[in-house]
Design a protein around this motif. Structure first.
Motif, short mmCIF file in Angstrom:
data_model
loop_
_atom_site.label_atom_id
_atom_site.label_comp_id
_atom_site.label_asym_id
_atom_site.label_seq_id
_atom_site.Cartn_x
_atom_site.Cartn_y
_atom_site.Cartn_z
N PRO A 105 27.41 -1.81 -25.19
CA PRO A 105 27.74 -2.27 -23.84
C PRO A 105 28.94 -3.22 -23.80
O PRO A 105 29.73 -3.19 -22.86
CB PRO A 105 26.46 -2.99 -23.39
CG PRO A 105 25.38 -2.45 -24.25
CD PRO A 105 26.03 -2.15 -25.54
N TYR A 106 29.07 -4.04 -24.83
CA TYR A 106 30.17 -5.02 -24.84
C TYR A 106 31.52 -4.33 -24.81
O TYR A 106 32.44 -4.72 -24.08
CB TYR A 106 30.04 -5.92 -26.08
CG TYR A 106 31.08 -7.02 -26.12
CD1 TYR A 106 30.89 -8.18 -25.37
CD2 TYR A 106 32.24 -6.89 -26.88
CE1 TYR A 106 31.84 -9.19 -25.40
CE2 TYR A 106 33.19 -7.89 -26.92
CZ TYR A 106 32.98 -9.04 -26.17
OH TYR A 106 33.93 -10.03 -26.20
N SER A 115 32.44 -12.25 -16.90
CA SER A 115 31.10 -12.71 -16.56
C SER A 115 30.14 -11.52 -16.38
O SER A 115 29.02 -11.54 -16.88
CB SER A 115 31.13 -13.55 -15.29
OG SER A 115 31.65 -12.79 -14.20
N ALA A 116 30.62 -10.48 -15.65
CA ALA A 116 29.78 -9.29 -15.45
C ALA A 116 29.57 -8.56 -16.78
O ALA A 116 28.47 -8.07 -17.07
CB ALA A 116 30.44 -8.36 -14.43
N ARG A 117 30.60 -8.53 -17.55
CA ARG A 117 30.51 -7.86 -18.85
C ARG A 117 29.47 -8.54 -19.73
O ARG A 117 28.61 -7.89 -20.35
CB ARG A 117 31.89 -7.89 -19.51
CG ARG A 117 31.96 -7.22 -20.86
CD ARG A 117 33.32 -7.50 -21.47
NE ARG A 117 33.49 -6.82 -22.74
CZ ARG A 117 34.51 -7.06 -23.58
NH1 ARG A 117 35.45 -7.94 -23.23
NH2 ARG A 117 34.61 -6.41 -24.71
N SER A 118 29.50 -9.87 -19.80
CA SER A 118 28.56 -10.64 -20.63
C SER A 118 27.13 -10.49 -20.11
O SER A 118 26.19 -10.34 -20.88
CB SER A 118 28.96 -12.11 -20.65
OG SER A 118 30.23 -12.28 -21.22
N VAL A 123 21.75 -8.21 -20.80
CA VAL A 123 20.59 -7.52 -20.21
C VAL A 123 20.21 -6.31 -21.05
O VAL A 123 19.03 -6.11 -21.40
CB VAL A 123 20.90 -7.10 -18.76
CG1 VAL A 123 19.82 -6.14 -18.24
CG2 VAL A 123 20.99 -8.33 -17.86
N ILE A 124 21.21 -5.49 -21.37
CA ILE A 124 20.93 -4.29 -22.17
C ILE A 124 20.44 -4.65 -23.56
O ILE A 124 19.50 -4.04 -24.09
CB ILE A 124 22.19 -3.40 -22.23
CG1 ILE A 124 22.56 -2.90 -20.83
CG2 ILE A 124 21.98 -2.23 -23.19
CD1 ILE A 124 23.87 -2.19 -20.75
N CYS A 125 21.06 -5.67 -24.16
CA CYS A 125 20.63 -6.12 -25.49
C CYS A 125 19.19 -6.63 -25.45
O CYS A 125 18.41 -6.38 -26.35
CB CYS A 125 21.57 -7.22 -25.99
SG CYS A 125 21.16 -7.81 -27.64
N GLY A 126 18.84 -7.33 -24.35
CA GLY A 126 17.48 -7.83 -24.20
C GLY A 126 16.46 -6.70 -24.10
O GLY A 126 15.38 -6.77 -24.67
#
Length: 365
Positions: A105-106, A115-118, A123-126
């Motif tokens: 995702p990064y 900010s949206a990228r992070s 979220v996806i990593c979580g």
């Protein structure tokens, strides 16, 4: 004449010089030759050939029940290894999923605001972390349950086959119990051999042998010394009823063993001490040790497997603690089951059951 004389004198001088030179050369060469001999190094002795490692002992199963123990071990070992291999694979896959859940995702959202990228990356990593950790936990729970089931099957297969082999041909009836059956602590305290000890047990069996009520289990006893728990007994614990008229203190007979022996705690006075065993108790109580019983004592031999034996005779109960080495007490895991220890134990358990009958004394009160 003078010339000839001079020539002769000159030749004589030459001969003397040659003799001196010869002697000096001989004296000079001889020590050198000797030194060469003295300094000549001795040839090194050939190194001994390395000892060959002993070839693995060939294991032969003389009985189908003993072979069934090895089959059960192989099945358990195979299942255990397979379960753990899958657990390891799931763990590594979950970690890889979590890492990819952050990296993909990064870089995939490189065109968006930071900010949206992070935020989306976290979220996806979580989500991948929850999935990965959940998979590890779920399979870990399944693996523990599966391992408990397979090891329980292995233990029951081991003890059911070993007991069937050891009791084969004996007059045993009403046999009850299995590998999961435990002994009550009161049954250990009653013998008085291992006071204030913590007890672990398995395969607690009850049965009658020649109409004598008996019980037998695997037992380990430990005592708290203040710093750590110290093992005071590991082996087979046989109990039987008796009809003896004896004082409440009873008798204790301890058969001595090797350096691995674990003598019990005995507070009774020594009545008899010989090379083979010690009798603790009073002279009056020792009278129950008849000629037949002493003959049976002579047949008891401690060795590298049967480490030592402690017998407590109390009013109405006889307790026989047979201390055994780990070769018999620890179930084989990654190495093949060697039946020779069980074969030896089978001979000894028959011997001690016969001794329990003698100590019953129903016909010799």
């Amino acid at each position: 004449m003078d010339e000839e004389k001079k020539i002769e004198e000159a030749e004589a001088e030459v001969e003397k010089v040659e003799e001196v030179i010869d002697d000096d050369f001989a004296d000079a060469v001889k020590p050198v030759a000797e030194s060469v001999v003295e300094e000549k190094e001795e040839e090194p002795e050939p190194e001994p050939e390395p000892e060959k490692e002993p070839e693995p002992e060939e294991i032969v199963y003389s009985d189908d029940r003993l072979k069934a123990v090895e089959d059960a071990r192989l099945l358990w070992n195979k299942t255990y290894r397979k379960t753990n291999s899958i657990k390891t694979a799931i763990s590594f896959s979950a970690i890889a999923l979590i890492i990819l859940g952050y990296i993909i995702p990064y870089f995939a959202l490189a065109g968006q605001e930071e900010s949206a990228r992070s935020t989306w990356t976290l979220v996806i990593c979580g989500i991948t972390a929850v999935i990965g950790i959940g998979a590890i936990a779920a399979y870990g729970f399944y693996a523990r349950k599966k391992n408990r089931e397979t090891i329980s099957k292995y233990f029951n297969a081991y003890y059911s086959n070993v007991n069937a082999y050891a009791f084969d041909g004996l007059d045993i009836r009403n046999l009850s119990g299995n590998a999961d059956a435990k002994i009550e602590k009161a049954e250990v305290d009653a013998c008085g051999l291992y006071p204030n000890s913590q007890v672990g047990s398995r395969d607690n069996l009850t049965f009658t042998y020649k109409d004598l009520d008996c019980a037998l289990c695997d037992m380990a006893a430990q005592k708290d010394t203040g710093k750590a728990l110290t093992t005071v007994f590991v082996g087979k614990y046989l109990r039987a009823h008796n009809h003896r008229t004896i004082s409440s203190d009873g008798l204790v007979i301890y058969f001595k063993g090797n350096a691995r022996a674990l003598p019990p705690t005995v507070t009774l006075p020594v009545y008899e001490d010989n090379k083979k065993f010690v009798v603790y108790g009073s002279k009056e109580d020792a009278r129950i040790l008849t000629h037949d019983i002493r003959d049976a004592f002579r047949n008891i031999r401690t060795d590298s497997l049967l480490v030592d034996v402690a017998i407590a005779i109390k009013p109405g109960r006889t307790f026989i603690a047979m201390g055994y080495e780990d070769d018999l007490m620890i179930l084989p895991n990654d190495k093949p089951f060697n039946p020779k220890y069980v074969e030896e134990y089978a001979k000894q358990v028959r011997q001690f059951l016969e001794l329990a009958v003698l100590l019953d004394g129903e016909n010799s009160k």
